[in-house]
Design an enzyme around this catalytic site. Structure first.
Site, PDB file in Angstrom:
ATOM      1  N   HIS A  77      64.229  13.062  63.715  1.00 18.20           N
ATOM      2  CA  HIS A  77      65.285  13.547  62.807  1.00 18.20           C
ATOM      3  C   HIS A  77      65.072  15.009  62.383  1.00 18.20           C
ATOM      4  CE1 HIS A  77      68.026  13.788  59.418  1.00 18.20           C
ATOM      5  NE2 HIS A  77      67.016  13.862  58.576  1.00 18.20           N
TER       6      HIS A  77
ATOM      7  N   GLU B  26      60.121  14.592  49.988  1.00 18.53           N
ATOM      8  CA  GLU B  26      60.875  13.411  49.553  1.00 18.53           C
ATOM      9  C   GLU B  26      60.309  12.105  50.116  1.00 18.53           C
ATOM     10  OE1 GLU B  26      65.154  13.988  49.223  1.00 18.53           O
ATOM     11  OE2 GLU B  26      65.434  12.057  50.213  1.00 18.53           O
ATOM     12  N   ASP B  27      59.878  12.130  51.349  1.00 21.41           N
ATOM     13  CA  ASP B  27      59.555  10.865  52.030  1.00 21.41           C
ATOM     14  C   ASP B  27      58.092  10.680  52.412  1.00 21.41           C
ATOM     15  OD1 ASP B  27      62.196  10.091  51.850  1.00 21.41           O
ATOM     16  OD2 ASP B  27      62.746  10.924  53.791  1.00 21.41           O
TER      17      ASP B  27
ATOM     18  N   HIS C  37      61.912  19.349  56.034  1.00 16.12           N
ATOM     19  CA  HIS C  37      62.834  19.080  54.931  1.00 16.12           C
ATOM     20  C   HIS C  37      62.645  17.729  54.241  1.00 16.12           C
ATOM     21  CE1 HIS C  37      65.288  16.684  57.746  1.00 16.12           C
ATOM     22  NE2 HIS C  37      65.903  16.206  56.688  1.00 16.12           N
ATOM     23  N   ASP C  38      62.116  16.728  54.938  1.00 17.89           N
ATOM     24  CA  ASP C  38      61.934  15.415  54.310  1.00 17.89           C
ATOM     25  C   ASP C  38      60.482  15.130  53.928  1.00 17.89           C
ATOM     26  OD1 ASP C  38      64.521  14.328  54.053  1.00 17.89           O
ATOM     27  OD2 ASP C  38      64.575  13.657  56.137  1.00 17.89           O
TER      28      ASP C  38
ATOM     29  N   ASP D  46      71.350  18.584  58.056  1.00 17.93           N
ATOM     30  CA  ASP D  46      70.947  17.211  57.717  1.00 17.93           C
ATOM     31  C   ASP D  46      72.164  16.289  57.745  1.00 17.93           C
ATOM     32  OD1 ASP D  46      69.016  15.311  56.920  1.00 17.93           O
ATOM     33  OD2 ASP D  46      69.331  15.703  54.796  1.00 17.93           O
TER      34      ASP D  46
END
Ligand code: NDP
Ligand code: ZN
Length: 175
Positions: free
Chosen positions: A31, A61-62, A57-58, A118
């Site tokens: 992704h 957050e993840d 980018h994630d 995204d």
């Protein structure tokens, strides 16, 4: 280029035990790579700060990644862009989705590019390899929410915005 490869290796390590929600449980790292690919090769974005932020980018957050860690490894500009596209996980899901719509217009131009990519990639995923248990109605709601977020991003890159509009055309029909 070296920094972009470093970011790819970093993100691959951080996301190493995660999978996307599609039926095949694709590797998560596909992704962030898809975002950077869309930006570079469809949007002709050459700004390496944007491409590195897309790869990362994630991570906040993840995964177990802090803003400070990104600052130390990739510099403050990249880290701040990632922070701009990171939801506050302490908030309920519905509130987070509402805030994305509200905040989109206020984030930096570079963060807007990452967020636009995204949303393009997630609509493509939902059209081609959706989360296995999602109803048509849920997919349709996601398409419309993504469109509402992108409304706040417009003006930063018309060609990528047109690519988003193209991806939106794959919105599933109501049953
Ligand atoms: P999620 O936020 O749980 O899932 C969507 C996110 O998952 C994407 O934004 C993407 O985020 C990531 N993702 C991982 N794999 C895929 C894939 N294959 N395709 C697309 N995205 C993928 O779901 P919702 O957006 O629906 O948010 C939850 C909200 O939905 C809540 O507000 C809840 O109330 C509501 N809800 C609605 C239901 C319904 O039937 N309408 C049922 C249950 C909840 P990233 O880019 O960060 O990886
Ligand atoms: Zn994402």
């Amino acid at each position: 280029m070296n920094m972009l490869i470093k970011a790819t290796a970093f993100a691959a390590y951080k996301h190493r035990n995660q999978r996307r929600k599609d039926a095949d449980s694709s590797p998560y790292i596909n992704h962030p790579i898809a975002l950077a690919d869309a930006l570079a090769n469809e949007g002709d974005v050459g700004d390496e700060v944007v491409l590195i932020a897309a790869i990362l980018h994630d991570t906040i957050e993840d995964t177990e990644t802090s803003l400070e860690e990104l600052v130390a490894q990739f510099g403050r500009e990249v880290a701040e862009i990632v922070a701009e596209v990171t939801d506050d996980k302490g908030l309920p899901k519905a509130e987070r989705k509402r805030l994305q719509v509200e905040h989109a217009v206020h984030i930096s131009g570079k963060a807007k590019l990452v967020k636009l990519a995204d949303k393009i990639c997630n609509l493509r995923d939902i059209a081609a390899s959706p989360p296995a248990d999602w109803s048509v109605e849920r997919k349709r709601e996601y398409f419309d929410w993504a469109k509402a977020v992108v409304a706040g991003l417009r003006g930063v890159h018309p060609a990528l915005e047109a690519i988003f509009d193209k991806a939106y055309e794959a919105k599933p029909s109501a049953v």
